[in-house]
Write a protein that holds these residues in place. Structure first.
Motif, PDB file in Angstrom:
ATOM      1  N   GLU A 103       0.797  -1.265  -0.085  1.00 42.88           N
ATOM      2  CA  GLU A 103       0.106  -0.033  -0.039  1.00 42.88           C
ATOM      3  C   GLU A 103       0.943   1.227   0.156  1.00 42.88           C
ATOM      4  O   GLU A 103       0.478   2.244  -0.694  1.00 42.88           O
ATOM      5  CB  GLU A 103      -0.958   0.122   1.164  1.00 42.88           C
ATOM      6  CG  GLU A 103      -1.939   1.327   1.157  1.00 42.88           C
ATOM      7  CD  GLU A 103      -3.027   1.194   2.463  1.00 42.88           C
ATOM      8  OE1 GLU A 103      -4.127   1.393   1.958  1.00 42.88           O
ATOM      9  OE2 GLU A 103      -2.639   0.783   3.452  1.00 42.88           O
ATOM     10  N   ASP A 104       1.805   1.261   0.720  1.00 40.42           N
ATOM     11  CA  ASP A 104       2.792   2.346   0.850  1.00 40.42           C
ATOM     12  C   ASP A 104       3.595   2.920  -0.505  1.00 40.42           C
ATOM     13  O   ASP A 104       3.318   4.028  -0.796  1.00 40.42           O
ATOM     14  CB  ASP A 104       4.061   2.142   1.873  1.00 40.42           C
ATOM     15  CG  ASP A 104       5.140   3.070   1.543  1.00 40.42           C
ATOM     16  OD1 ASP A 104       4.820   4.315   2.288  1.00 40.42           O
ATOM     17  OD2 ASP A 104       6.235   2.888   1.391  1.00 40.42           O
ATOM     18  N   VAL A 105       3.677   1.728  -1.287  1.00 41.79           N
ATOM     19  CA  VAL A 105       4.716   2.003  -2.587  1.00 41.79           C
ATOM     20  C   VAL A 105       3.572   2.515  -3.584  1.00 41.79           C
ATOM     21  O   VAL A 105       3.485   3.434  -4.514  1.00 41.79           O
ATOM     22  CB  VAL A 105       5.442   1.000  -3.086  1.00 41.79           C
ATOM     23  CG1 VAL A 105       6.642   0.969  -1.981  1.00 41.79           C
ATOM     24  CG2 VAL A 105       4.651  -0.240  -3.167  1.00 41.79           C
ATOM     25  N   VAL A 106       2.130   1.718  -3.526  1.00 39.41           N
ATOM     26  CA  VAL A 106       1.302   2.390  -4.441  1.00 39.41           C
ATOM     27  C   VAL A 106       0.880   3.558  -4.231  1.00 39.41           C
ATOM     28  O   VAL A 106       0.682   4.430  -5.185  1.00 39.41           O
ATOM     29  CB  VAL A 106       0.108   1.247  -4.444  1.00 39.41           C
ATOM     30  CG1 VAL A 106      -1.082   1.620  -5.177  1.00 39.41           C
ATOM     31  CG2 VAL A 106       0.436  -0.217  -5.045  1.00 39.41           C
ATOM     32  N   ARG A 107       0.643   3.976  -2.956  1.00 41.49           N
ATOM     33  CA  ARG A 107       0.098   5.218  -2.712  1.00 41.49           C
ATOM     34  C   ARG A 107       1.359   6.272  -3.026  1.00 41.49           C
ATOM     35  O   ARG A 107       1.084   7.473  -3.556  1.00 41.49           O
ATOM     36  CB  ARG A 107      -0.281   5.514  -1.353  1.00 41.49           C
ATOM     37  CG  ARG A 107      -1.320   4.317  -0.852  1.00 41.49           C
ATOM     38  CD  ARG A 107      -2.712   4.772  -1.384  1.00 41.49           C
ATOM     39  NE  ARG A 107      -3.739   4.010  -0.586  1.00 41.49           N
ATOM     40  CZ  ARG A 107      -4.378   2.860  -1.465  1.00 41.49           C
ATOM     41  NH1 ARG A 107      -4.128   3.131  -2.869  1.00 41.49           N
ATOM     42  NH2 ARG A 107      -5.173   2.162  -0.945  1.00 41.49           N
ATOM     43  N   ARG A 108       2.247   6.074  -2.664  1.00 38.31           N
ATOM     44  CA  ARG A 108       3.940   7.156  -2.649  1.00 38.31           C
ATOM     45  C   ARG A 108       4.463   7.098  -4.067  1.00 38.31           C
ATOM     46  O   ARG A 108       4.564   8.093  -4.486  1.00 38.31           O
ATOM     47  CB  ARG A 108       4.574   6.753  -1.653  1.00 38.31           C
ATOM     48  CG  ARG A 108       5.775   7.547  -1.407  1.00 38.31           C
ATOM     49  CD  ARG A 108       6.505   7.263  -0.049  1.00 38.31           C
ATOM     50  NE  ARG A 108       6.796   5.951   0.030  1.00 38.31           N
ATOM     51  CZ  ARG A 108       7.790   5.292  -0.468  1.00 38.31           C
ATOM     52  NH1 ARG A 108       8.677   5.780  -1.285  1.00 38.31           N
ATOM     53  NH2 ARG A 108       7.895   3.952  -0.329  1.00 38.31           N
ATOM     54  N   ILE A 109       4.729   5.808  -4.566  1.00 38.19           N
ATOM     55  CA  ILE A 109       5.470   5.965  -5.842  1.00 38.19           C
ATOM     56  C   ILE A 109       4.461   5.835  -7.063  1.00 38.19           C
ATOM     57  O   ILE A 109       4.502   6.590  -7.925  1.00 38.19           O
ATOM     58  CB  ILE A 109       6.379   4.651  -5.876  1.00 38.19           C
ATOM     59  CG1 ILE A 109       7.482   4.753  -4.627  1.00 38.19           C
ATOM     60  CG2 ILE A 109       7.044   4.541  -7.315  1.00 38.19           C
ATOM     61  CD1 ILE A 109       8.238   3.767  -4.665  1.00 38.19           C
ATOM     62  N   GLY A 110       3.451   5.033  -6.847  1.00 36.59           N
ATOM     63  CA  GLY A 110       2.268   4.868  -8.019  1.00 36.59           C
ATOM     64  C   GLY A 110       1.348   6.029  -7.912  1.00 36.59           C
ATOM     65  O   GLY A 110       0.703   6.171  -8.746  1.00 36.59           O
ATOM     66  N   LYS A 111       1.486   6.987  -6.886  1.00 39.24           N
ATOM     67  CA  LYS A 111       0.332   7.988  -6.709  1.00 39.24           C
ATOM     68  C   LYS A 111      -0.898   7.653  -6.888  1.00 39.24           C
ATOM     69  O   LYS A 111      -1.793   8.422  -7.565  1.00 39.24           O
ATOM     70  CB  LYS A 111       1.104   9.040  -7.925  1.00 39.24           C
ATOM     71  CG  LYS A 111       2.331   9.604  -7.460  1.00 39.24           C
ATOM     72  CD  LYS A 111       2.634  10.692  -8.490  1.00 39.24           C
ATOM     73  CE  LYS A 111       3.874  11.433  -8.253  1.00 39.24           C
ATOM     74  NZ  LYS A 111       5.265  10.475  -7.927  1.00 39.24           N
ATOM     75  N   ASN A 112      -1.502   6.499  -6.572  1.00 38.87           N
ATOM     76  CA  ASN A 112      -2.768   5.841  -6.597  1.00 38.87           C
ATOM     77  C   ASN A 112      -3.361   5.853  -5.219  1.00 38.87           C
ATOM     78  O   ASN A 112      -2.903   5.033  -4.447  1.00 38.87           O
ATOM     79  CB  ASN A 112      -2.643   4.540  -7.436  1.00 38.87           C
ATOM     80  CG  ASN A 112      -4.107   4.079  -7.519  1.00 38.87           C
ATOM     81  OD1 ASN A 112      -5.059   4.032  -6.651  1.00 38.87           O
ATOM     82  ND2 ASN A 112      -4.565   3.749  -8.652  1.00 38.87           N
ATOM     83  N   SER A 113      -4.488   6.508  -4.958  1.00 39.20           N
ATOM     84  CA  SER A 113      -4.905   6.673  -3.528  1.00 39.20           C
ATOM     85  C   SER A 113      -6.112   6.216  -3.477  1.00 39.20           C
ATOM     86  O   SER A 113      -7.016   6.226  -2.509  1.00 39.20           O
ATOM     87  CB  SER A 113      -4.827   8.085  -3.109  1.00 39.20           C
ATOM     88  OG  SER A 113      -5.772   8.986  -4.060  1.00 39.20           O
ATOM     89  N   ILE A 114      -6.790   5.412  -4.481  1.00 35.03           N
ATOM     90  CA  ILE A 114      -8.096   5.036  -4.800  1.00 35.03           C
ATOM     91  C   ILE A 114      -8.005   3.434  -4.675  1.00 35.03           C
ATOM     92  O   ILE A 114      -8.978   2.959  -3.899  1.00 35.03           O
ATOM     93  CB  ILE A 114      -8.573   5.475  -6.192  1.00 35.03           C
ATOM     94  CG1 ILE A 114      -8.743   7.043  -6.446  1.00 35.03           C
ATOM     95  CG2 ILE A 114      -9.914   4.835  -6.436  1.00 35.03           C
ATOM     96  CD1 ILE A 114      -8.852   7.432  -7.726  1.00 35.03           C
ATOM     97  N   VAL A 115      -7.263   2.780  -5.330  1.00 36.20           N
ATOM     98  CA  VAL A 115      -7.568   1.364  -5.474  1.00 36.20           C
ATOM     99  C   VAL A 115      -7.363   0.475  -4.035  1.00 36.20           C
ATOM    100  O   VAL A 115      -6.616   1.083  -3.402  1.00 36.20           O
ATOM    101  CB  VAL A 115      -6.402   0.638  -6.583  1.00 36.20           C
ATOM    102  CG1 VAL A 115      -5.097   0.861  -5.926  1.00 36.20           C
ATOM    103  CG2 VAL A 115      -6.846  -0.759  -6.857  1.00 36.20           C
ATOM    104  N   ASN A 116      -8.034  -0.310  -3.577  1.00 36.14           N
ATOM    105  CA  ASN A 116      -8.016  -1.066  -2.599  1.00 36.14           C
ATOM    106  C   ASN A 116      -6.972  -1.967  -2.735  1.00 36.14           C
ATOM    107  O   ASN A 116      -6.830  -2.839  -3.573  1.00 36.14           O
ATOM    108  CB  ASN A 116      -9.260  -1.701  -2.107  1.00 36.14           C
ATOM    109  CG  ASN A 116      -9.358  -2.748  -1.246  1.00 36.14           C
ATOM    110  OD1 ASN A 116      -8.887  -2.296  -0.030  1.00 36.14           O
ATOM    111  ND2 ASN A 116      -9.800  -3.936  -1.217  1.00 36.14           N
ATOM    112  N   ILE A 117      -5.951  -2.067  -1.594  1.00 35.90           N
ATOM    113  CA  ILE A 117      -5.123  -3.133  -1.663  1.00 35.90           C
ATOM    114  C   ILE A 117      -5.676  -4.376  -0.610  1.00 35.90           C
ATOM    115  O   ILE A 117      -5.739  -4.100   0.559  1.00 35.90           O
ATOM    116  CB  ILE A 117      -3.777  -2.643  -0.974  1.00 35.90           C
ATOM    117  CG1 ILE A 117      -3.464  -1.088  -1.676  1.00 35.90           C
ATOM    118  CG2 ILE A 117      -2.669  -3.766  -0.992  1.00 35.90           C
ATOM    119  CD1 ILE A 117      -2.964  -1.412  -2.990  1.00 35.90           C
ATOM    120  N   GLU A 118      -5.808  -5.441  -1.380  1.00 34.50           N
ATOM    121  CA  GLU A 118      -6.438  -6.568  -0.567  1.00 34.50           C
ATOM    122  C   GLU A 118      -5.516  -7.087   0.267  1.00 34.50           C
ATOM    123  O   GLU A 118      -4.343  -6.933   0.519  1.00 34.50           O
ATOM    124  CB  GLU A 118      -6.882  -7.585  -1.585  1.00 34.50           C
ATOM    125  CG  GLU A 118      -7.838  -7.109  -2.668  1.00 34.50           C
ATOM    126  CD  GLU A 118      -8.394  -8.150  -3.580  1.00 34.50           C
ATOM    127  OE1 GLU A 118      -8.186  -9.342  -3.358  1.00 34.50           O
ATOM    128  OE2 GLU A 118      -9.100  -7.717  -4.501  1.00 34.50           O
TER     129      GLU A 118
END
Length: 453
Positions: A103-118
């Motif tokens: 979740e940290d890298v998807v939000r921080r590096i991927g700049k995606n704050s929407i998708v749910n991390i299962e």
């Protein structure tokens, strides 16, 4: 009070950060990273390095353990846990923190704050799951040992039983060391580039068979070495293949350029989804078989209406995923640039009577465009190496208009970086599932699904 290297301080660990180290704050302000620590731990730590805004320290003793720490408080160091940097956590917590890392890298590096991390898909086996290990040889006094490199070092430490290696693999390595010690064979010294024994590799399969590979610093094989290996084989009916790998180069790469069969079979076999794969000393094959089956099932389940689809398996290697996909998909096109891997894939497909996979040897950038012009392609599956996919390739994938992408990654950081590029090109990340391929370590695999908006 000014902190100094070597100083012992008391520290409470607040959280685990990406990479697996614990983070605490000395006097509530100075960040201190501590390997093998757990949130809630109150510790005595020794400072080993200091920068302007943070430092690193090692555990000297546990004053009070965090709730998620395992019950054995006598193990404190990287070496105590046999190089397993998450071994101090109970397994449920390992899975939780791995999800948090993704979740940290998807939000921080991927700049995606929407998708749910299962939630992380846990492994059915938490120890002794590795079907391949390579251990370096070293000397402890006059005793020949194998083991692991200490953290940030080439010094080898030995363990009684490698907690990740298969039980059969551990037994074979132990017996080999007994024989080598009796014969007093010399051990390779990388500084002087002298001595014979470099590494030992053992591969095992789900049929309780093993391949033994002895890696030596030489250009030929002595009769003495052959006799030693035959003695190991005589002690284990499970050892069905024995090789010597000749590596006389000054390199950190374990296997040499020449791998010579001493006795037994050229390969050992493995089975996934009813497909038999031949494994040689140089074959790439996932090391946690039970979890590999679940990883591939998960990836395949992410394709909608797979039975009607033509799918590209890009960066395909020997075509493992493509052949498994072919059991359900209409047709699979397997693209790989390494010619030997493509030949291995073609051979495996023929042996398994798989007829709906087409193997293409070439660069994805060039071959994908040609393929799209000739055939109707619905989806693509990506499973690149740790470095991820270069931007040019991602832009080319976007240009050809493939509607659905399933991306398997062994490196969440490069996964997140690549996802950001694809989302800028009109894709939407709709599903992310972390998969724990490597229990007791901070490594985490991730599978994502993207669709063209």
């Amino acid at each position: 009070m000014k902190l100094q290297k070597g100083q012992i301080i008391e520290l409470k660990i607040e959280k685990i950060v990406y990479g697996g180290e614990g983070l605490g704050y000395y006097n509530n302000e100075f960040a201190m990273f501590v390997p093998m620590s757990v949130p809630g731990d109150i510790l005595k730590v020794e400072i080993i390095s200091l920068k302007k805004t943070y430092g690193r320290a090692l555990i000297k003793s546990i004053i009070s353990p965090g709730e998620e720490r395992i019950s054995d408080l006598n193990r404190l160091t990287f070496e105590d846990f046999q190089g397993c940097d998450f071994g101090m956590l109970n397994y449920e917590s390992q899975l939780k923190y791995k999800r948090d890392m993704v979740e940290d890298v998807v939000r921080r590096i991927g700049k995606n704050s929407i998708v749910n991390i299962e939630e992380t898909l846990g492994s059915p086996v938490e120890s002794n799951y590795r079907n391949k290990v390579i251990e370096p040889f070293s000397l402890n006094g006059n005793e020949i040992i194998t083991g692991f490199f200490k953290r940030k070092s080439h010094d080898v430490f030995q363990v009684e039983d490698n907690m990740l290696n298969s039980i059969l693999g551990n037994k074979i390595i132990s017996k080999l060391k007994d024989i080598l010690n009796k014969k007093k064979i010399s051990v390779y010294d990388e500084k002087r580039h002298k001595g014979l024994l470099r590494h030992v590799m053992v591969r095992t399969n789900s049929f309780n068979e093993a391949m033994l590979v002895l890696i030596i610093n030489d250009t030929k094989i002595s009769e003495n070495i052959k006799e030693i290996l035959k003695e190991v084989m005589d002690n284990f009916k499970e050892v069905v293949s024995v090789y010597v790998s000749l590596n006389d180069r000054k390199t950190n790469v374990a296997l040499g350029n020449k791998n010579i069969l001493i006795c037994g079979e050229k390969t050992i076999k493995e089975d996934i989804s009813g497909i038999h794969f031949n494994i040689s000393p140089t074959s790439f094959f996932q090391i946690n078989l039970e979890q590999t089956r679940r990883l591939y099932e998960l990836a395949i389940s992410m394709f909608e209406n797979i039975e009607n689809k033509n799918i590209v398996d890009a960066y395909a290697g020997t075509g493992t995923i493509g052949m498994i996909l072919s059991k359900k998909a209409k047709k699979v096109y397997s693209i790989e640039i390494v010619e030997s891997a493509v030949k291995d894939g073609i051979k495996t497909a023929k042996e398994n009577k798989i007829e709906n996979v087409e193997f293409i040897c070439g660069d994805v950038n060039q071959e994908l465009g040609k393929l799209i012009k000739a055939e109707a392609i619905d989806s693509i599956i990506l499973d690149p190496p740790r470095k991820g996919i270069d931007e040019e390739s991602l832009l080319n994938i976007s240009k050809v208009g493939i509607k659905e992408i399933v991306y398997i990654s062994c490196n969440p950081s490069t996964f997140a970086r690549d996802i950001e590029i694809l989302e800028k090109e009109g894709y939407e990340l709709v599903k992310v599932k972390p998969v724990d391929m490597f229990p007791q370590t901070s490594h985490i695999e991730v599978v994502g699904r993207l669709i063209k908006k």
